[in-house]
Design an enzyme around this catalytic site. Structure first.
Site, PDB file in Angstrom:
ATOM      1  N   CYS A 105      39.498  40.297  45.893  1.00 49.79           N
ATOM      2  CA  CYS A 105      40.960  40.250  45.962  1.00 49.79           C
ATOM      3  C   CYS A 105      41.507  41.051  47.144  1.00 49.79           C
ATOM      4  CB  CYS A 105      41.573  40.760  44.666  1.00 49.79           C
ATOM      5  SG  CYS A 105      40.983  42.390  44.155  1.00 49.79           S
ATOM      6  N   HIS A 247      43.081  45.599  40.682  1.00 46.17           N
ATOM      7  CA  HIS A 247      43.295  44.338  41.407  1.00 46.17           C
ATOM      8  C   HIS A 247      44.171  44.616  42.623  1.00 46.17           C
ATOM      9  CE1 HIS A 247      43.539  40.080  42.045  1.00 46.17           C
ATOM     10  NE2 HIS A 247      44.810  39.964  41.691  1.00 46.17           N
ATOM     11  N   ASN A 265      49.605  36.259  44.563  1.00 49.98           N
ATOM     12  CA  ASN A 265      48.295  36.539  43.981  1.00 49.98           C
ATOM     13  C   ASN A 265      47.240  35.617  44.595  1.00 49.98           C
ATOM     14  OD1 ASN A 265      46.379  37.717  42.360  1.00 49.98           O
ATOM     15  ND2 ASN A 265      47.409  37.254  40.425  1.00 49.98           N
TER      16      ASN A 265
END
Lengths: 372, 160
Positions: A105, A247, A265
């Protein structure tokens, strides 16, 4: 919803009902994953006890300041909302990606920062820029021991973007775990984007907003609780579930009226509002944990067939510029005045004829040009 | 024969005629650098030549401040003309004539109503690129966005 179980969205909704429905939960491709599979989407190492205490202290201060969706007192000069997807009708945010089953991520958030800054800096929303998360994560990351399991942090990632630059997706396409066997092609450095510098905006809410307005996206790290995977719309705040991991995503705007950041995202378009979401200020450390930006992003590559839309010069030495379609203003180079004038003349001739040019832009400086 | 060729011939003849007399400043605001000659005012005959060859184009024009890097966005992309440094009398004016002679950095552009304006003399390449850009504006009938310094010399030019 603990252990290896899939997410019970009904239980999430029940918890949200008790909080007067701040956001909407829905089944998606992530809620059907097991806990272990979900964990593969989380790639920021959790903070240790001392760091966590600091983060909590910072986040509490932010929540206290903005409670009731009031803007921060010291940012009165900033607009009440801003969204890089709609700046005077122009979208500067690149498309939603899916990191798949790899804790990469940070690479996706960092590349979102690079792509958004490359477009928004020169105000060219149509710029074709799709950078390689694989190069950043599997290339640079591997040199410092980063894998799908270790996760990473945005500052070192964006530092690599600054010192070496990253190539384009077409040169090293991303796949989870690099299962496609991709690698860095020879000559990649002739086609790459590079940041001009990094900027740490961690725990500086007003400066994050100001950076969004002036320069581009900012990374945000957060603690992910189970219910976050089922987020569909509304302003996210933790309502239920356990802590699943750390994250990273990209902050692309804010809305004081809703008291929330607008985030991009990297879990595909099936999560949130087509891949985007709103996270309440101060929630899960999103604005107090590794908020990293770049001061600018430049590109080195051929423009491919484009038209010249404008010309500019001053009386200064070799200061001719052309506005190239989908690329913005490019400074005409030249190691001598003669070379500069020759290229400038060729480009203006193409403009006059509405003909195509193909120019090599070395971080915004044209060093070679074809005019057809 | 294309009219442009005819026009070019006519203008050359006119210039040659006027060159026989000493170049003198005309009615328009004219700035001369140390001893360099300046173009004469356009005669009625020359004005006719100008009107024959300037084509209509978009007139979205204002002036921009000086500076080494461009800041304006092309009007066709929705770019707003800069109003911060607009100078009355120069906005939306096409380049209707050009003049240069053998002195170094001594090229001029004639704007529709403002008349002759000298192009920057700061550097050789700056003078040359601005001459090229002014010629491009002349050829395409564009009205450039300009910034002039206190002496009336054009220091910055955009052409769309």
């Amino acid at each position: 919803m603990a252990g290896q179980e899939r997410i019970d969205v009904g239980a999430v909704r029940a918890a949200l009902e008790q909080k007067q429905h701040p956001w909407v939960a829905e089944e998606n491709h992530l809620t059907r994953l097991t806990s272990k599979e979900r964990g593969r989407r989380l790639g920021v190492p959790l903070p240790d006890k001392a760091h966590r205490a600091t983060l909590e202290q910072r986040a509490a201060a932010v929540r206290e300041t903005v409670r009731g969706a009031r803007p921060l007192a010291d940012v009165a000069a900033l607009p009440a909302s801003f969204d890089l997807r709609n700046v005077s009708g122009q979208n500067y945010v690149s498309g939603i990606r899916d990191q798949g089953a790899c804790g990469s991520c940070v690479a996706f958030a960092s590349v979102a920062v690079m792509e958004g800054t490359a477009r928004y800096g020169p105000r060219v929303p149509s710029m074709d820029i799709d950078l390689s998360e694989a190069h950043l994560y599997y290339g640079y990351g591997s040199t410092v021991g980063v894998t799908c399991d270790t996760g990473w942090m945005p500052l070192p990632a964006l530092t690599f973007c600054t010192t070496g630059g990253i190539t384009f997706e077409a040169e090293w396409p991303y796949s989870a775990g690099n299962s496609n066997g991709g690698s860095l092609p020879a000559g990649w450095s002739q086609h790459r984007a590079k940041a001009t510098g990094t900027q740490d905006l961690t725990n500086k809410v007003d400066q994050i907003k100001a950076h969004l307005l002036a320069t581009g996206p900012v990374t945000g790290c957060l603690i992910v609780y189970t219910d976050f995977f089922s987020y569909r719309s509304g302003v996210y705040e933790q309502a239920s579930g356990r802590e699943e991991g750390g994250h990273c995503l990209a902050i692309i705007g804010y809305d004081d009226a809703q008291g929330a950041w607008i985030v991009k995202n990297s879990w595909g378009t099936g999560w949130g509002m087509n891949g985007y979401g709103l996270i309440r200020y101060g929630e899960c450390y999103v604005d107090t944990w590794s908020n990293i930006a770049v001061t600018g992003a430049t590109v080195r590559r051929w423009t491919d067939a484009k038209k010249v839309l404008g010309g500019y010069c001053t009386g200064h030495d070799r200061n001719g510029w052309v506005y190239v379609q989908d690329n913005g203003w490019l400074h005409v180079g030249g190691t001598s005045g003669t070379a500069h004038v020759a290229m400038f003349d060729d480009l203006l001739t193409a403009k006059e004829k509405s003909a195509y040019v193909n120019a090599y832009s070395d971080d915004g400086l044209i060093t070679q040009t074809y005019a057809y | 024969m294309p009219s442009s060729t005819k026009t070019r011939t006519s203008r050359a003849r006119t210039s040659k005629t006027s060159a026989s007399a000493a170049p003198a400043p005309g009615k328009a605001e004219i700035c001369t650098a140390a001893g360099a000659p300046a173009p004469h005012d356009l005669s009625e005959q020359e004005q006719d030549l100008v009107q024959d060859t300037v084509t209509d184009q978009v007139d979205t024009v204002a002036l921009d401040g000086s500076g080494p890097a461009p800041t304006m966005t092309p009007p066709q992309l929705g770019g707003a003309a800069s109003a911060t440094s607009a100078r009355a009398g120069l906005s939306g004016q096409k380049v209707v004539a050009l003049w240069a002679e053998q002195s170094n950095r001594n090229a001029w552009a004639h704007l529709q109503t403002a008349g002759w304006k000298k192009l920057s003399t700061l550097t050789d390449t700056g003078s040359t690129t601005m001459t090229l850009l002014a010629a491009h504006a002349r050829a395409t009938g564009s009205a450039p966005d300009l910034a002039v310094d206190s002496a009336g010399v054009i220091g910055t030019m955009y052409v769309w």
